[in-house]
Design an enzyme around this catalytic site. Structure first.
Site, PDB file in Angstrom:
ATOM      1  N   ASP A   8      33.545  -3.240 -71.482  1.00 35.27           N
ATOM      2  CA  ASP A   8      32.377  -2.896 -70.684  1.00 35.27           C
ATOM      3  C   ASP A   8      32.391  -1.440 -70.241  1.00 35.27           C
ATOM      4  O   ASP A   8      31.399  -0.724 -70.391  1.00 35.27           O
ATOM      5  CB  ASP A   8      32.291  -3.797 -69.442  1.00 35.27           C
ATOM      6  CG  ASP A   8      31.861  -5.213 -69.804  1.00 35.27           C
ATOM      7  OD1 ASP A   8      31.984  -5.599 -70.979  1.00 35.27           O
ATOM      8  OD2 ASP A   8      31.415  -5.938 -68.897  1.00 35.27           O
TER       9      ASP A   8
ATOM     10  N   ARG B  95      38.336  -2.755 -53.863  1.00 38.68           N
ATOM     11  CA  ARG B  95      37.245  -1.813 -54.153  1.00 38.68           C
ATOM     12  C   ARG B  95      37.282  -0.552 -53.302  1.00 38.68           C
ATOM     13  O   ARG B  95      37.013   0.547 -53.805  1.00 38.68           O
ATOM     14  CB  ARG B  95      35.901  -2.520 -54.006  1.00 38.68           C
ATOM     15  CG  ARG B  95      35.695  -3.730 -54.909  1.00 38.68           C
ATOM     16  CD  ARG B  95      36.225  -3.514 -56.281  1.00 38.68           C
ATOM     17  NE  ARG B  95      35.767  -4.499 -57.250  1.00 38.68           N
ATOM     18  CZ  ARG B  95      36.234  -4.560 -58.492  1.00 38.68           C
ATOM     19  NH1 ARG B  95      37.183  -3.719 -58.908  1.00 38.68           N
ATOM     20  NH2 ARG B  95      35.770  -5.462 -59.330  1.00 38.68           N
TER      21      ARG B  95
ATOM     22  N   SER C 218      33.893 -13.607 -66.384  1.00 39.05           N
ATOM     23  CA  SER C 218      33.963 -12.309 -65.740  1.00 39.05           C
ATOM     24  C   SER C 218      35.200 -12.360 -64.847  1.00 39.05           C
ATOM     25  O   SER C 218      35.273 -13.175 -63.932  1.00 39.05           O
ATOM     26  CB  SER C 218      32.694 -12.096 -64.906  1.00 39.05           C
ATOM     27  OG  SER C 218      32.843 -10.965 -64.090  1.00 39.05           O
TER      28      SER C 218
ATOM     29  N   ASP D 205      30.341  -6.146 -55.870  1.00 42.33           N
ATOM     30  CA  ASP D 205      31.201  -4.992 -56.119  1.00 42.33           C
ATOM     31  C   ASP D 205      30.447  -3.682 -56.129  1.00 42.33           C
ATOM     32  O   ASP D 205      30.943  -2.659 -55.655  1.00 42.33           O
ATOM     33  CB  ASP D 205      31.965  -5.192 -57.429  1.00 42.33           C
ATOM     34  CG  ASP D 205      33.078  -6.212 -57.260  1.00 42.33           C
ATOM     35  OD1 ASP D 205      33.584  -6.325 -56.124  1.00 42.33           O
ATOM     36  OD2 ASP D 205      33.424  -6.896 -58.227  1.00 42.33           O
TER      37      ASP D 205
END
Lengths: 408, 408, 408, 408
Positions: free
Chosen positions: B16, B98, B182, B127
């Site tokens: 990705d 994150r 995912s 996210d």
């Protein structure tokens, strides 16, 4: 010592409350009414009748009630609607039974015209508070006798000597080496305090646990269980409709078989000290997990978060004995209101101490597969919206950092 | 489309973000800086260098950092000081990583003079919010490119076609039947979303789980583990002093071996939808249990309850991406302040998915055996005090009930 | 730009919404339905009809409603039951009117078969959020046009030019030097933003205020007012029974006469910026003070404190536009439940900007003169109980300090 | 009755504590140390020395301290950083002084080797709790004598008779008709309880108020005052730098002159009853308004809201006497942390009982005129972002309503 006419005693038929019964007779020279309740503690309640009669209690003064359905329906279920946990771990098995005992004692006091109630809780614990706050809230003029706070039988030896002198039968377990665990049981749990547990750095002995097998001894095969919810309450298991007490009885059985619900913790008592307790709550442990799962698809996010924010306060109210308080009732109104849409089923997998949620569904589900999908959703959700969402949520922080920099 | 000069891309080296890299080059015709971090995801990060070079990225524009110690020390540990759990169950494994990525990306942007940052999070998830709130809070004037919100490669097929056209290597797994899960992994957890999980009433497939053995396959022998705390943080295991990342690595290993930390839930995303996810958090599951245990003997009751009351709000802040916000920092100040006395050790028993606290001790213990005992305490506690305590706590309820009766 | 068929526009008849009406016709070429509500803003609503007709709106597409009673009964009153104040000072006069407008607009849209609604709130303010959250909550598929976010008439000059070109009458005030205040009025308040107020370090001009006299110009004689409560709501003034809107109208009149309810503050908007606003809320200021007074004798302490703890959250929900959200409703259920016993009367003294509570009484009073007295209470309260109460409340702190000393 | 060696008595020199002094001598036959503090009550403290000597107190056992600066700096100021108000109205003037008295009493007890402390608070009020929680928290082994809970002088007549017999001078006011108000004063406020106030439906008599003129008698001209803040605390007035006690003294003077800070309320005592009290807090009333104003431009929205959410809990802690508790300290850490940027000035207008904020500015301001403006902001804020912001915030409600409709 105030004048006492007639006392309703919460009487289990066991050693301690038998000594209390005798001590009340000796000390207050008053008429005594015994009240024994089956709340699922797993012991026969009927033998209490013969014991009471031996103390000279009049037959019409002996009350023996089966409160199991009321206990689960009106106390355990409402509490679980809030996912209630005290101090992150304790499922409040003892706390939630006390308000029911208190209420029933007061009802009996009114019925028989008693001016006083009495209980067997010690002066160091939470239960005295839970009983007495209930008494006073429901019957503000009631007199309360808490023998453990009055008498001088504070050591095990003195208590046994008093019992012996009074001709009260003493079980073998009490005669042998040291005090037994202080235990409390009802349909929701069994608890252990005292004895070896008074040293928090020592592991509890394996032989202590009574309701659950050890995970090691539990079946090697997992078992699946389907739990059906209506209005936030369990109404059936594996497709079979059940009453509240039947549900909890069945959950205890299956949970106990799979070694579920053992807990060893140090908790903070309302009276100001820390205390180490061990608990077995097999059915309740399953209920908590499953209720969270059914809520996860049926409750709005902010409603769920509001409940989570209020839960510790609600738990403390119950732990501290404020079930009958107006603030607990106000919170309950809110909690119950949120449960209207909490319908559906949850599948859990039980295995050697574990309860896993593996599936859940509801006609009231708020889970929207179209929107949640990672695949193209055909325009159900406009990803570009997220940019504006983030930008405005970040604005105050950007302004602040810019201001900081301009100040230098 | 605003002018873009130089972009720092959070680049994993996977399919990705490789497509994103190419798409950024094609679309914005700008200089690209790749940033690849080892936060314990369990995959090599060095291969990302060669891949980046293949895209024509200049060597000085390739950043590969080992952030594992910083991740655990400055993010995971502070979060666990609060016993943080989102919606009753989720340990926030993705959420907590994150802010660190965002911070490092901004640092690199400043270092290389980039005006833009970019990430590979979709427009439907949390996210994107977590990354971008971090970017904007730390660098208010930064430009952000979120390709998933801009491009038209919204289906798996289009993405693969683009990759193929760009000569990006596609793993076998991506070529076969349908989208993969995912997934997101770091030292705290691995998560799974999408695919079969989009149906919440279907159990997750056994083959999905990667970090833990199933409880059924875990050892038949329990294992004890001693966990040492200083200031609320784990500093050693079984008597061996370790760094934060070493601790979590070791806990993941032992937890994974015993099948600990699997979770299947439906959660509420900040962007407004419900989403089903599965998580493996072996070390974190042990940490949560043990931290509650060490706090149980070292924290004052009201301080512990204050923390419990604030926890859901703190958890939501982290879940929603507000790590760098002033309100998260204000809460952290309070939380950290409470941890000064959270020292000592906890013994847990690990067995087939279970983590049991069995013992705990501390030089800072507030557990007072003299007072807690069921035996005579030699006057340390005056049981009669409890009578007054209860009476005054009941007073408002008694007055209210009396008033109600007088009104009739 | 999505296809639009028929639009229900919240239409005041003023300059801005007239320009919007024309702009919608020009831009979307769609049928327009105007909705004008009397919510007590103090201006005639009937003239809006003629204006609408001039734009070619069909008579059956013109809705003019008197919503004053509904506004006070179903929005203002429920909000005041919670003693709601945003950021310590703001009585939410604008916020509380928006959900009603949104609801009525959606009702009309359903009635006339419109697919779209539109409003005149700007893209920087809270009102767009309040309107649109209402629209979406009540009618999830509705389309929304917010002209201020779409058009390019962002400066005053452009707007006036557009109006002129469209033949819309422009008041003198708009033609003269600079923008007028941005004002909003309803039965609860009138607000001012913009213009000189954009500099928070400058005092508002005396000429700005419209609803209240300045305290300096208020009568030199104080006036007493008796306020009657039932179920937490005001049902009469000075012995005269009144409807909700009559009550608020009367309170505004008497409050305005005495210079009550002026406020100048900087508040935090939901969209992320700070904004300076001035408010006149004469009746609401009296209501807040009086409601606290009647609750002070009729609410249990812990219920009152629970309400106080939840109030800021409830206030933010209303301020941010979440009136129609499930979490606001859940809180309302709790709040309303607490008000059953909030009956009685309060006497306030009004004098030059001040509202003083001077007396209060209730048949539901929990004030117990016997117990509260400084004189001998004849045994109603046992002062010795306080000793035990304090001792147990102090216990955890004593244990902690003792432990600290033993550690040395 | 436990053995008592040496007692430190909080001694005002007034009638009640003089009787206590004598009663302690009579009853306990112990050495007595008197402690008299100037905390701004507005009466001379030095006369207490001569009175004590008359009772035979040794000169070295007489402590007279000026604690005014410490009181404002370490107690009043920290409390105002939180905008602290109890039950919506009470500024905690009495509550905040008690912890300082308790602390100083304990310090003296250590210095002189006393084993006991004593105070003149009654058994029905909050002050006994505040004093004693302080004593026990700071010195867990201290003995406490609370004469009002022990003796039988519970009526005014008995007390006066005892005083007379002991040769204690009795003021005229005490001899005449009935009990005086129970009053408490310090630099923050003066309070009145008892007497006519025991009837909440009767207005307080005009002659009762002592520190403020009535608004009617206040000047006909408004007065402006500039208040300078650093770190959330006032450091100067009208450009003149002052110490904390100087600030509060000056604010009391100007506030009192303008009739500011009168309050009449019924509050909920910690010991379980409702009580009516009147308060004059001229300086504090100005401080609360001004502190909110300076925070309004310098605090982040979410930090301000976090403070607002925690404030009622913090207020209850102080009201209930938990100043020295670990939970109050934990909250204080958070509160103080937020005040670093609370710098700048506020202009208030004082007029006949009113305090109006009219202007405010700060070098730390977060008010951004560019973004807040109604005029074209040159692109500082993208209005289109608001659409996405609203859409995502509405999403959960839209999904829910859609789901409801699909169920039918």
């Amino acid at each position: 010592m105030s004048e006492v006419n007639k006392v309703v005693l919460a009487y289990s038929g066991g050693l301690d409350t038998s000594v209390i019964l005798k001590w009340l007779q000796d000390t207050y020279n008053c008429e005594i009414v015994t009240f024994t309740a089956d709340i699922g503690q797993g012991e026969e309640v009927e033998p209490a009748r013969a014991k009471a009669i031996k103390f000279g209690i009049k037959p019409e003064n002996i009350f023996i009630d089966d409160l199991r359905e009321e206990f689960v329906r009106d106390f355990v279920y409402p509490m679980f609607r809030a996912n209630t946990v005290y101090e992150g771990e304790y499922l409040l098995g003892t706390s939630i039974a006390r308000p029911l005992i208190a209420k029933r004692q007061i009802e009996i006091a009114r019925q028989v015209g008693a001016d006083t109630v009495s209980h067997g809780a010690t002066g160091k614990g939470n239960d005295q508070v839970r009983f007495e706050l209930g008494y006073y809230a429901l019957e503000p003029g009631i007199k309360v006798i808490a023998p453990w706070r009055e008498w001088d039988l504070l050591s095990r030896e003195k208590l046994l000597a008093y019992a012996e002198a009074a001709g009260i039968a003493i079980d073998m377990k009490h005669k042998q080496g040291g005090a037994p665990y202080s235990m409390d049981a009802n349909l929701l749990h069994i608890s252990y305090e005292g004895r070896h547990l008074e040293d928090p750095k020592a592991e509890a002995e394996a032989a202590m646990w009574r309701w659950t097998v050890s995970p090691e001894e539990a079946p090697d095969e997992a078992e699946y269980l389907d739990i059906e919810y209506e209005g936030g309450d369990i109404v059936g298991l594996n497709g079979k409709r059940m009453t509240p007490a039947e549900v909890l009885t069945a959950l205890n059985e299956i949970g106990g078989k799979h070694g579920i619900g053992r807990l060893d913790l140090v908790e903070n008592r309302y009276v100001g000290m820390k205390s180490r307790g061990c608990y077995e709550t097999p059915g309740g442990t399953i209920m908590l997990r499953a209720h969270r799962a059914i809520e996860s698809i049926t409750l709005d996010r902010e409603v769920a978060h509001l409940k989570d924010d209020l839960m510790p306060r609600y738990a403390s109210l119950i732990y501290n004995g404020y079930w009958w308080s107006p603030e607990r009732k106000a919170l309950q109104i809110l909690i119950d209101h949120t449960q209207a849409a909490v319908n559906g089923w949850v599948r859990v997998k039980l295995y050697k101490g574990n309860v896993y949620t593996v599936a859940r569904d509801s006609k009231n589900t708020l889970f929207d597969q179209t929107i949640a999908t990672f695949d193209d959703d055909g325009g159900a959700y406009n990803q570009a919206d997220a940019g504006g969402f983030i930008k405005l949520n970040a604005l105050r922080m950007r302004i602040a950092e810019n201001a900081r920099r301009q100040r230098g």
